[in-house]
Design a protein around this motif. Structure first.
Motif, mmCIF file in Angstrom:
data_model
loop_
_atom_site.group_PDB
_atom_site.id
_atom_site.type_symbol
_atom_site.label_atom_id
_atom_site.label_comp_id
_atom_site.label_asym_id
_atom_site.label_seq_id
_atom_site.Cartn_x
_atom_site.Cartn_y
_atom_site.Cartn_z
ATOM 1 N N TRP A 138 -4.493 32.374 -25.975
ATOM 2 C CA TRP A 138 -5.450 33.472 -26.117
ATOM 3 C C TRP A 138 -5.928 33.567 -27.568
ATOM 4 C CZ3 TRP A 138 -4.766 38.430 -28.522
ATOM 5 C CH2 TRP A 138 -5.788 39.341 -28.263
ATOM 6 N N ALA A 141 -8.325 30.895 -28.125
ATOM 7 C CA ALA A 141 -9.592 31.169 -27.435
ATOM 8 C C ALA A 141 -10.440 32.187 -28.191
ATOM 9 C CB ALA A 141 -9.324 31.668 -26.018
ATOM 10 N N GLU A 145 -14.729 30.546 -28.432
ATOM 11 C CA GLU A 145 -15.137 31.002 -27.098
ATOM 12 C C GLU A 145 -15.756 29.846 -26.323
ATOM 13 O OE1 GLU A 145 -18.090 34.251 -25.043
ATOM 14 O OE2 GLU A 145 -17.537 34.475 -27.134
ATOM 15 N N GLY A 146 -15.165 29.555 -25.193
ATOM 16 C CA GLY A 146 -15.653 28.481 -24.348
ATOM 17 C C GLY A 146 -16.714 28.974 -23.381
ATOM 18 N N PRO A 147 -17.128 28.118 -22.464
ATOM 19 C CA PRO A 147 -18.189 28.483 -21.521
ATOM 20 C C PRO A 147 -17.786 29.641 -20.601
ATOM 21 C CG PRO A 147 -17.217 26.357 -20.943
ATOM 22 C CD PRO A 147 -16.631 26.769 -22.266
ATOM 23 N N ASP A 148 -16.493 29.838 -20.409
ATOM 24 C CA ASP A 148 -16.025 30.924 -19.547
ATOM 25 C C ASP A 148 -15.754 32.207 -20.331
ATOM 26 O OD1 ASP A 148 -16.110 29.169 -17.373
ATOM 27 O OD2 ASP A 148 -14.056 28.480 -17.757
ATOM 28 N N GLY A 149 -16.077 32.207 -21.624
ATOM 29 C CA GLY A 149 -15.825 33.382 -22.460
ATOM 30 C C GLY A 149 -14.367 33.450 -22.885
ATOM 31 N N PRO A 151 -10.660 34.684 -22.451
ATOM 32 C CA PRO A 151 -9.835 35.149 -21.331
ATOM 33 C C PRO A 151 -9.321 36.560 -21.592
ATOM 34 C CG PRO A 151 -8.637 33.537 -22.651
ATOM 35 C CD PRO A 151 -10.034 33.604 -23.204
#
Length: 183
Positions: A138, A141, A145-149, A151
């Motif tokens: 987390w 992340a 920030e990846g394509p899924d935002g 987490p």
């Protein structure tokens, strides 16, 4: 093997030698608020240049120490080892190897040798403890920030002030250390 107090003194004397642009109030010359904060740092953590570099402005030193102490050094809602591990990962992301190494050593000191080694090797995704692994992933992340935002936070709502506070305090120390600590 060196006694803990001697190790702390050695670490502090080496860390202040790497300072640039600022100087800290030497421990033996500290008085008033600075002495009280230095005493608290020595009791609860260890004196080091990342913290003492704020000492020429006593209210700033007091604020930084209090923010870090009240979020990082308490084991109220999130254990200290988890916060050390999270902030070690954050320190790497913030390009502060000084803080990252110090925090990895605290993860080692808590007995989590394998996890500390994996954090040091940038292998958080291979940590065997699923809760710690999820929390460190987390943190990673948050900075990428990846394509899924981003987490959802792997914490309960009542844990978030401690988590965010520890990460904000460490991020300040990282950024400040990155500027004032050489190498």
């Amino acid at each position: 093997m060196l006694p803990s107090k001697l190790k702390a003194q050695l670490f502090n004397s080496m860390s202040v030698k790497t300072m640039r642009y600022v100087t800290s109030v030497p421990t033996e010359e500290a008085s008033g608020v600075v002495k009280r904060i230095y005493d608290m740092i020595a009791d609860d953590f260890f004196i080091n240049g990342s913290l003492t570099s704020h000492s020429k402005v006593p209210p700033l030193l007091a604020g930084i120490w209090t923010a870090g102490r009240e979020t990082m050094l308490v084991s109220d809602r999130v254990d200290r080892t988890t916060k050390y591990a999270m902030c070690a990962t954050l320190s790497r992301l913030n390009d502060c190897p000084y803080c990252g190494d110090m925090l990895v050593s605290l993860v080692h000191g808590s007995g989590e040798h394998r996890a500390a080694s994996q954090i040091f090797a940038e292998m958080e995704g291979e940590i065997s403890d699923p809760v710690l692994r999820e929390r460190l992933m987390w943190v990673l992340a948050l900075s990428n920030e990846g394509p899924d935002g981003i987490p959802p936070a792997p914490f309960k709502e009542e844990q978030m002030p401690e988590v965010i506070g520890a990460m904000m305090a460490m991020s300040h120390i990282n950024r400040f250390s990155h500027v004032v600590m050489d190498g």
